[in-house]
Design a protein around this motif. Structure first.
Motif, PDB file in Angstrom:
ATOM      1  N   PRO A  74      -4.596   2.629  -7.062  1.00  0.00           N
ATOM      2  CA  PRO A  74      -5.187   2.229  -5.733  1.00  0.00           C
ATOM      3  C   PRO A  74      -4.285   2.804  -4.625  1.00  0.00           C
ATOM      4  O   PRO A  74      -3.180   3.288  -4.736  1.00  0.00           O
ATOM      5  CB  PRO A  74      -4.454   0.531  -5.336  1.00  0.00           C
ATOM      6  CG  PRO A  74      -3.468   0.798  -7.142  1.00  0.00           C
ATOM      7  CD  PRO A  74      -4.061   1.878  -7.673  1.00  0.00           C
ATOM      8  N   THR A  75      -4.422   2.168  -3.367  1.00  0.00           N
ATOM      9  CA  THR A  75      -3.894   2.866  -2.410  1.00  0.00           C
ATOM     10  C   THR A  75      -3.351   2.140  -1.428  1.00  0.00           C
ATOM     11  O   THR A  75      -4.037   0.659  -1.985  1.00  0.00           O
ATOM     12  CB  THR A  75      -5.426   3.878  -1.113  1.00  0.00           C
ATOM     13  OG1 THR A  75      -4.665   4.577  -0.315  1.00  0.00           O
ATOM     14  CG2 THR A  75      -5.954   3.342  -0.462  1.00  0.00           C
ATOM     15  N   THR A  76      -2.571   2.102  -0.136  1.00  0.00           N
ATOM     16  CA  THR A  76      -1.871   1.293   0.176  1.00  0.00           C
ATOM     17  C   THR A  76      -2.482   0.406   1.202  1.00  0.00           C
ATOM     18  O   THR A  76      -3.872   0.748   2.294  1.00  0.00           O
ATOM     19  CB  THR A  76      -1.164   1.777   1.382  1.00  0.00           C
ATOM     20  OG1 THR A  76      -0.535   3.001   0.566  1.00  0.00           O
ATOM     21  CG2 THR A  76      -0.038   0.645   1.838  1.00  0.00           C
ATOM     22  N   LYS A  99      -2.901  -2.588  -3.519  1.00  0.00           N
ATOM     23  CA  LYS A  99      -1.397  -2.782  -3.497  1.00  0.00           C
ATOM     24  C   LYS A  99      -0.502  -2.598  -2.384  1.00  0.00           C
ATOM     25  O   LYS A  99      -1.113  -2.207  -0.985  1.00  0.00           O
ATOM     26  CB  LYS A  99      -0.810  -0.816  -4.462  1.00  0.00           C
ATOM     27  CG  LYS A  99      -1.175   0.086  -3.517  1.00  0.00           C
ATOM     28  CD  LYS A  99      -0.319   1.305  -3.946  1.00  0.00           C
ATOM     29  CE  LYS A  99      -0.154   2.769  -2.657  1.00  0.00           C
ATOM     30  NZ  LYS A  99       0.763   2.436  -2.117  1.00  0.00           N
ATOM     31  N   GLY A 100       0.243  -3.936  -2.330  1.00  0.00           N
ATOM     32  CA  GLY A 100       0.807  -3.512  -1.477  1.00  0.00           C
ATOM     33  C   GLY A 100       1.082  -5.008  -0.213  1.00  0.00           C
ATOM     34  O   GLY A 100       1.745  -4.891   0.402  1.00  0.00           O
ATOM     35  N   ALA A 118      -3.508  -7.334  -7.354  1.00  0.00           N
ATOM     36  CA  ALA A 118      -2.707  -5.857  -7.016  1.00  0.00           C
ATOM     37  C   ALA A 118      -3.105  -5.414  -8.473  1.00  0.00           C
ATOM     38  O   ALA A 118      -2.690  -5.823  -9.559  1.00  0.00           O
ATOM     39  CB  ALA A 118      -0.967  -6.017  -6.893  1.00  0.00           C
ATOM     40  N   GLY A 121       0.608   0.354  -8.226  1.00  0.00           N
ATOM     41  CA  GLY A 121       0.020   1.682  -7.096  1.00  0.00           C
ATOM     42  C   GLY A 121       0.691   2.654  -8.561  1.00  0.00           C
ATOM     43  O   GLY A 121       1.593   2.780  -8.600  1.00  0.00           O
TER      44      GLY A 121
ATOM     45  N   GLN B  64      -4.096   8.890  -8.241  1.00  0.00           N
ATOM     46  CA  GLN B  64      -4.258  10.162  -8.208  1.00  0.00           C
ATOM     47  C   GLN B  64      -4.521  10.402  -6.975  1.00  0.00           C
ATOM     48  O   GLN B  64      -5.460  11.509  -5.984  1.00  0.00           O
ATOM     49  CB  GLN B  64      -6.006   8.918  -7.545  1.00  0.00           C
ATOM     50  CG  GLN B  64      -5.722   8.307  -6.446  1.00  0.00           C
ATOM     51  CD  GLN B  64      -4.944   6.766  -6.649  1.00  0.00           C
ATOM     52  OE1 GLN B  64      -4.689   6.829  -8.106  1.00  0.00           O
ATOM     53  NE2 GLN B  64      -3.645   6.667  -5.865  1.00  0.00           N
ATOM     54  N   GLY B 146       0.669   7.360   0.840  1.00  0.00           N
ATOM     55  CA  GLY B 146       1.883   6.145   0.756  1.00  0.00           C
ATOM     56  C   GLY B 146       2.687   6.564   0.966  1.00  0.00           C
ATOM     57  O   GLY B 146       3.648   5.119   1.472  1.00  0.00           O
ATOM     58  N   GLY B 177       6.454  -3.149  -0.105  1.00  0.00           N
ATOM     59  CA  GLY B 177       5.715  -2.777  -1.150  1.00  0.00           C
ATOM     60  C   GLY B 177       4.814  -1.656  -0.908  1.00  0.00           C
ATOM     61  O   GLY B 177       4.237  -0.889  -1.411  1.00  0.00           O
ATOM     62  N   LYS B 178       5.003  -1.149   0.447  1.00  0.00           N
ATOM     63  CA  LYS B 178       3.879  -0.177   0.699  1.00  0.00           C
ATOM     64  C   LYS B 178       4.107   1.594   0.285  1.00  0.00           C
ATOM     65  O   LYS B 178       3.272   1.684   0.035  1.00  0.00           O
ATOM     66  CB  LYS B 178       3.694  -0.375   2.523  1.00  0.00           C
ATOM     67  CG  LYS B 178       2.749  -1.836   2.907  1.00  0.00           C
ATOM     68  CD  LYS B 178       2.257  -0.870   4.240  1.00  0.00           C
ATOM     69  CE  LYS B 178       3.263  -1.564   5.395  1.00  0.00           C
ATOM     70  NZ  LYS B 178       3.807  -2.841   5.206  1.00  0.00           N
ATOM     71  N   CYS B 180       4.904   1.536  -2.371  1.00  0.00           N
ATOM     72  CA  CYS B 180       5.023   2.320  -4.233  1.00  0.00           C
ATOM     73  C   CYS B 180       6.300   2.590  -4.760  1.00  0.00           C
ATOM     74  O   CYS B 180       6.898   3.672  -5.899  1.00  0.00           O
ATOM     75  CB  CYS B 180       4.178   3.478  -5.202  1.00  0.00           C
ATOM     76  SG  CYS B 180       2.188   2.985  -5.002  1.00  0.00           S
ATOM     77  N   MET B 230       6.919  -2.373  -6.547  1.00  0.00           N
ATOM     78  CA  MET B 230       5.170  -2.397  -5.348  1.00  0.00           C
ATOM     79  C   MET B 230       5.322  -3.958  -4.496  1.00  0.00           C
ATOM     80  O   MET B 230       4.420  -4.411  -4.240  1.00  0.00           O
ATOM     81  CB  MET B 230       3.854  -2.463  -6.324  1.00  0.00           C
ATOM     82  CG  MET B 230       3.908  -1.754  -7.079  1.00  0.00           C
ATOM     83  SD  MET B 230       3.720  -0.668  -6.962  1.00  0.00           S
ATOM     84  CE  MET B 230       4.116   0.832  -7.600  1.00  0.00           C
ATOM     85  N   GLY B 231       6.439  -3.927  -4.152  1.00  0.00           N
ATOM     86  CA  GLY B 231       7.008  -4.779  -3.227  1.00  0.00           C
ATOM     87  C   GLY B 231       6.420  -6.669  -3.591  1.00  0.00           C
ATOM     88  O   GLY B 231       6.437  -7.688  -2.958  1.00  0.00           O
ATOM     89  N   MET B 232       6.666  -7.040  -5.390  1.00  0.00           N
ATOM     90  CA  MET B 232       6.349  -7.873  -5.659  1.00  0.00           C
ATOM     91  C   MET B 232       7.796  -8.726  -6.372  1.00  0.00           C
ATOM     92  O   MET B 232       7.423  -9.526  -6.863  1.00  0.00           O
ATOM     93  CB  MET B 232       4.880  -7.663  -6.581  1.00  0.00           C
ATOM     94  CG  MET B 232       3.644  -6.906  -6.497  1.00  0.00           C
ATOM     95  SD  MET B 232       3.332  -6.254  -7.715  1.00  0.00           S
ATOM     96  CE  MET B 232       1.282  -8.661  -7.867  1.00  0.00           C
ATOM     97  N   TRP B 262       7.493   6.460  -6.861  1.00  0.00           N
ATOM     98  CA  TRP B 262       8.103   6.929  -7.972  1.00  0.00           C
ATOM     99  C   TRP B 262       7.906   7.807  -8.024  1.00  0.00           C
ATOM    100  O   TRP B 262       8.258   8.027  -9.122  1.00  0.00           O
ATOM    101  CB  TRP B 262       7.422   5.430  -9.151  1.00  0.00           C
ATOM    102  CG  TRP B 262       6.280   5.382  -9.359  1.00  0.00           C
ATOM    103  CD1 TRP B 262       5.675   4.647  -8.755  1.00  0.00           C
ATOM    104  CD2 TRP B 262       5.640   6.216  -9.829  1.00  0.00           C
ATOM    105  NE1 TRP B 262       4.400   4.846  -9.402  1.00  0.00           N
ATOM    106  CE2 TRP B 262       4.098   5.610 -10.202  1.00  0.00           C
ATOM    107  CE3 TRP B 262       5.508   7.298 -11.350  1.00  0.00           C
ATOM    108  CZ2 TRP B 262       3.030   5.943 -10.631  1.00  0.00           C
ATOM    109  CZ3 TRP B 262       4.893   7.497 -12.031  1.00  0.00           C
ATOM    110  CH2 TRP B 262       3.286   6.903 -12.300  1.00  0.00           C
TER     111      TRP B 262
END
Lengths: 186, 272
Positions: A74-76, A99-100, A118, A121, B64, B146, B177-178, B180, B230-232, B262
């Motif tokens: 996933p992207t932000t 994600k995020g 989610a 990422g 990716q 990101g 979490g943006k 990663c 991931m900000g979780m 990461w």
């Protein structure tokens, strides 16, 4: 649990923040440019070439070689904060994978019909393993990352419910704790 | 040494960077997985570790977002290079984009038109340093957007030295979490506007397991924030804080924070 596309509202409403979900069926990737074009289509009263109602929108720009997906994490999602409410107005039911997390505005617009899932990422190779085939690509002129790819997936996951359809938001809960700790630290 | 050697070296080094995470980063991620108690944090770290394995086994990019490839080249002074080394590197990027393959990420900044080969105006960036000897070392750091998007540069006041730590922690908290997480926080302190950013980027080439006390203290505070993978939520927000310094003008204090995800991908090759 497993979600199948086309989605069912009652299944979306059952999901709670923290639940683990796997998806089987169709995913449409959409990032900034694809969102902009969808909005442009609606402004001009044009039909989209794909059906987003009851579908899963994946915030993702994959690496695709010929017709094989090699890496597709996933992207932000936050980049789509201002764009997602337009999509939400057009549908009865939808799921996002990203994600995020997303903004409070998106969370409000999601109530009663949408869920945010989610996927870890950067886990591009892992995601690609669950993508069985590329069914179609739309708007390829936007370039590989920004085009809309239609993927057939089987048990795509693990995805974790980050924002549910009842206004519960794991990210904003974490953020509140982070801000409290930040005040203590500084 | 000729154009072809450099071009082929670039393809090789890019392939390695995208399919194999450096040993130190992998070690830090494994330790984080063992230490985490939060269930969702553990699941995210497990997915990251499984992903790294899958990328290596399948020989595909682990993420990716194959980034913008940032190059650092060290040229031995005894070497005679009678070709355009930057063009040889760019050609290597074009070949790698097709062969590995990489996602074409380079677009015109205004029209957003994709060049489809990861090269373009002033891209890829190539930092050149002259060294002793007769070797050519090419290091690549593919940088995803990101995390790059959450990076910040601030021209602080000379009287704000004590506020540097606060600036770093606040930047990480705002990123949430943006980018990663678990992230690597690279900080360039001093120099000029441009040098501070370069220092931060270069800090990412360091072994992340070797930190100074200054860095470890900031890392501990960052990890007490609870952002988590991931900000979780969880206690692994950052794997490392890496600083890099330069003298600066008496009237200024530039501080650049380059956030890295990461997937701190980097690889190097030495050509003779």
């Amino acid at each position: 649990m497993e979600l199948k596309t086309p989605l069912k509202v009652e299944e979306i409403l059952k999901l709670k923040v923290g639940d683990e979900v796997y998806i089987t069926g169709t995913l449409y990737t959409a990032r900034d440019e694809a969102h902009m074009r969808m909005i442009e289509y609606w402004e001009h009263g044009k039909e989209l070439p794909f059906k987003i109602d009851y579908s899963v929108i994946y915030h993702c720009g994959p690496v695709v070689e010929k017709n094989r997906v090699l890496s597709a994490g996933p992207t932000t999602s936050a980049r789509m904060n201002k764009l997602a409410p337009h999509l939400l107005k057009k549908v009865q039911c939808i799921a996002f994978i990203g994600k995020g997390g997303m903004s409070g505005e998106v969370r409000e617009a999601m109530k009663g019909k949408a869920v945010y899932l989610a996927f870890t990422g950067g886990a591009g190779a892992l995601a690609a393993e669950r993508i069985k085939s590329v069914k179609k690509v739309y708007w390829e002129d936007l370039g590989m990352p920004e085009a809309v790819w239609e993927f057939e997936v089987e048990k795509f996951g693990p995805c974790i419910v980050g924002i549910d359809a009842h206004g519960n938001d794991l990210y904003s809960e974490v953020e509140k704790k982070v801000n409290a700790r930040l005040r203590e630290l500084l | 040494m000729n154009f072809e050697d450099v071009k082929n070296g670039v393809v090789e080094v890019l392939r390695k960077a995208h399919t194999e995470l450096p040993e130190d980063v992998l070690k830090a991620l494994k330790k984080a997985y063992e230490d985490e108690e939060n269930e969702i944090a553990k699941k995210n770290l497990e997915a990251i570790l499984r992903n790294v394995e899958a990328a290596k086994k399948l020989n595909v990019p682990m993420c990716q977002d194959t980034g913008i490839p940032v190059f650092f080249v060290e040229i031995g002074r005894e070497l005679k290079l009678d070709f355009d080394i930057k063009e040889a590197i760019a050609e290597g990027v074009r070949v790698a984009t097709k062969e590995i393959p990489l996602r074409p990420n380079a677009v015109h900044p205004l029209t957003r038109e994709n060049s489809n080969d990861n090269t373009g105006m002033n891209i890829p960036p190539v930092d050149v340093t002259l060294t002793e000897g007769d070797k050519l070392k090419i290091t690549v750091l593919p940088k995803g957007a990101g995390s790059e998007n959450l990076s910040v540069l601030k021209m602080m006041l000379p009287t704000e030295v004590k506020k540097i730590e606060r600036f770093i922690i606040e930047t990480v908290a705002a990123a949430g979490g943006k980018p990663c997480p678990p992230i690597i926080v690279a900080v360039g302190i001093g120099g000029t506007f441009d040098l501070a950013a370069k220092l931060a980027k270069k800090a990412l080439l360091r072994n992340i397991l070797q930190m100074t006390n200054f860095e470890l203290e900031i890392l501990e505070k960052i990890n007490s924030l609870g952002i988590g993978p991931m900000g979780m939520g969880g206690k692994t927000t950052a794997l490392a804080v890496l600083t890099n310094f330069a003298h600066c003008h008496t009237a200024s204090l530039p501080v650049a924070i380059n956030i890295q995800c990461w997937a701190n991908r980097r690889a190097e090759i030495v050509l003779r």
